[in-house]
Design an enzyme around this catalytic site. Sequence first.
Site, PDB file in Angstrom:
ATOM      1  N   ASP A 179      -7.720  20.337 -12.428  1.00 20.56           N
ATOM      2  CA  ASP A 179      -8.067  19.070 -13.071  1.00 20.56           C
ATOM      3  C   ASP A 179      -7.766  19.230 -14.568  1.00 20.56           C
ATOM      4  O   ASP A 179      -8.456  19.948 -15.274  1.00 20.56           O
ATOM      5  CB  ASP A 179      -9.548  18.766 -12.822  1.00 20.56           C
ATOM      6  CG  ASP A 179      -9.976  17.405 -13.375  1.00 20.56           C
ATOM      7  OD1 ASP A 179      -9.322  16.898 -14.308  1.00 20.56           O
ATOM      8  OD2 ASP A 179     -10.980  16.857 -12.875  1.00 20.56           O
ATOM      9  N   ARG A 235       0.825  -1.216   0.000  1.00 22.88           N
ATOM     10  CA  ARG A 235       0.000   0.000   0.000  1.00 22.88           C
ATOM     11  C   ARG A 235       0.858   1.265   0.000  1.00 22.88           C
ATOM     12  O   ARG A 235       0.384   2.350  -0.293  1.00 22.88           O
ATOM     13  CB  ARG A 235      -0.970  -0.026   1.191  1.00 22.88           C
ATOM     14  CG  ARG A 235      -1.985   1.090   1.185  1.00 22.88           C
ATOM     15  CD  ARG A 235      -3.200   0.865   2.086  1.00 22.88           C
ATOM     16  NE  ARG A 235      -2.981  -0.007   3.207  1.00 22.88           N
ATOM     17  CZ  ARG A 235      -2.301   0.307   4.321  1.00 22.88           C
ATOM     18  NH1 ARG A 235      -1.796   1.516   4.444  1.00 22.88           N
ATOM     19  NH2 ARG A 235      -2.143  -0.572   5.285  1.00 22.88           N
ATOM     20  N   LYS A 243      -8.918   8.478 -18.788  1.00 24.41           N
ATOM     21  CA  LYS A 243      -9.321   9.123 -20.031  1.00 24.41           C
ATOM     22  C   LYS A 243      -8.150   9.135 -21.033  1.00 24.41           C
ATOM     23  O   LYS A 243      -7.705   8.080 -21.432  1.00 24.41           O
ATOM     24  CB  LYS A 243      -9.858  10.517 -19.726  1.00 24.41           C
ATOM     25  CG  LYS A 243     -10.845  10.558 -18.534  1.00 24.41           C
ATOM     26  CD  LYS A 243     -12.156   9.835 -18.799  1.00 24.41           C
ATOM     27  CE  LYS A 243     -12.996   9.625 -17.542  1.00 24.41           C
ATOM     28  NZ  LYS A 243     -13.288  10.807 -16.736  1.00 24.41           N
ATOM     29  N   TYR A 278     -16.356  18.561 -13.026  1.00 16.44           N
ATOM     30  CA  TYR A 278     -16.727  17.153 -13.185  1.00 16.44           C
ATOM     31  C   TYR A 278     -17.723  16.794 -12.077  1.00 16.44           C
ATOM     32  O   TYR A 278     -17.499  17.093 -10.900  1.00 16.44           O
ATOM     33  CB  TYR A 278     -15.472  16.286 -13.086  1.00 16.44           C
ATOM     34  CG  TYR A 278     -15.785  14.823 -13.182  1.00 16.44           C
ATOM     35  CD1 TYR A 278     -16.136  14.257 -14.401  1.00 16.44           C
ATOM     36  CD2 TYR A 278     -15.749  14.002 -12.062  1.00 16.44           C
ATOM     37  CE1 TYR A 278     -16.448  12.916 -14.496  1.00 16.44           C
ATOM     38  CE2 TYR A 278     -16.055  12.656 -12.148  1.00 16.44           C
ATOM     39  CZ  TYR A 278     -16.403  12.124 -13.371  1.00 16.44           C
ATOM     40  OH  TYR A 278     -16.710  10.798 -13.451  1.00 16.44           O
TER      41      TYR A 278
HETATM   42  C1  LIG Z   1     -13.605  11.083 -15.376  1.00 14.16           C
HETATM   43  C2  LIG Z   1     -13.184  12.345 -14.735  1.00 14.16           C
HETATM   44  C3  LIG Z   1     -12.848  12.390 -13.367  1.00 14.16           C
HETATM   45  C4  LIG Z   1     -12.981  11.175 -12.449  1.00 14.16           C
HETATM   46  O1  LIG Z   1     -12.084  10.175 -12.795  1.00 14.16           O
HETATM   47  P1  LIG Z   1     -12.367   8.593 -12.591  1.00 14.16           P
HETATM   48  O2  LIG Z   1     -11.146   7.977 -13.153  1.00 14.16           O
HETATM   49  O3  LIG Z   1     -13.627   8.272 -13.337  1.00 14.16           O
HETATM   50  O4  LIG Z   1     -12.535   8.364 -11.132  1.00 14.16           O
HETATM   51  C5  LIG Z   1     -12.412  13.591 -12.844  1.00 14.16           C
HETATM   52  N1  LIG Z   1     -12.327  14.703 -13.608  1.00 14.16           N
HETATM   53  C6  LIG Z   1     -12.648  14.703 -14.914  1.00 14.16           C
HETATM   54  C7  LIG Z   1     -12.541  15.953 -15.699  1.00 14.16           C
HETATM   55  C8  LIG Z   1     -13.086  13.522 -15.525  1.00 14.16           C
HETATM   56  O5  LIG Z   1     -13.415  13.526 -16.819  1.00 14.16           O
END
Ligand SMILES: *Cc1c(COP(=O)(O)O)cnc(C)c1O
Length: 394
Positions: A185, A56, A210, A109
């Site tokens: 982000d 971990r 993504k 998000y």
């Molecule tokens: C998908 C997404 C998240 C969350 O990520 P996960 O991998 O689904 O937990 C956060 N911010 C943005 C802009 C996203 O597109």
Amino acid sequence: MSLSDQHAADLSPETVVVAAGRPERAHDEPVNPPIVLSSTYFGTGSLGDGDRGYGRYANPTWDPFEDALAKLEGATLPGLLYASGLAAVSSALSLVPAGGVVVMPSHSYAGSLVMATELAEKGFLELRTVDITDTDAVKALISPESGKKADLLWLESPTNPMLGIADVRALTDAAHAAGAIVVTDNTFSTPLVQQPLSLGSDVVLHSVTKYLAGHSDVVLGALVTSNPELRATLLHHRIIHGGIAGPFEAWLALRGLRTLALRIERSQASAATLAERLSVHPRVEAIRYPGLATDPGHERAKAQMKGFGSILCIQIAGDEQRGGADAADHLVRALQLWLPATSLGGVESLIERRRRHTAEPLSVPENLVRLSVGIENVEDLWSDLEQALKSLDG
Ligand SMILES: *Cc1c(COP(=O)(O)O)cnc(C)c1O
């Protein structure tokens, strides 16, 4: 790692995605890092956050990706992988002191907004949401004339799914003047399109799920910072809250990262072509894509991004019933190549009506459809959209 920070700084990002995170060049050693499956490591002394020690705390399979992502974002410290983007969001929000103030885009998000809202409802923090494109309004919430100043500014630009563009530098400066830290982000842009650390952000967040991994086959998240204290706090949070990445996913993410530059180049070019065509289609009531000269965020995006990303949103003209939602649903169902699914940033083009999610803010129009442009041939993508739009008339 075999690629030094100095050498990486001299290379273009298209090269770094391929060259970073390789094992040392030693005779007969593999050119790709191995997957290490071990929940524990040999040791006898006391165990600190910096030790490998136990599964971990660390896994050698994370290191090459964390090293490569840091180089791409221009950070001086390795990144931190997490089990998901939201595990990274959770860790980033842990930087807020008890009762501290968080300023967030009203079109962040949805998962990040839900998490911050729930923490606020429990009294752990105070949440102020705002139209992040309105610089003066954001500044007023960061440093109000009366009341508490912000402790953390959360930035997303372009926003999801409204594709609003924040003035990252101006807002970051305002936050720092108020003593707040800034988390950006950067999922939509990737470091190849936008580098928030160079625009002043303290921490960069990715849903690695993504574009970075890029094949819609893993769920992972990451944080990157050059600030040693912040990184130590985040690392400790990851160890104690346990949102760690599986080694196989980490390995797949690095494999996906190798083609990031090619994928972004193709998908951005296709998104621009599709945006131009959709913008003059009679069935498209409105379009959001920062690459269009008519888009309200165009000038800002041009100044702080290298390209405009490959997400675009359209509103489908339809009858007034459910605000055009029926027409939008019809369009999504009529497509044969585009995949009707949530998520974005994969090699395959995805499409969805965002308001099908109950957590989506009500300010997102019912007839808004988000398109994540993949790497297929652009004329094939266009033909499919054209036939589906045409089917709305029949
Ligand atoms: C998908 C997404 C998240 C969350 O990520 P996960 O991998 O689904 O937990 C956060 N911010 C943005 C802009 C996203 O597109």
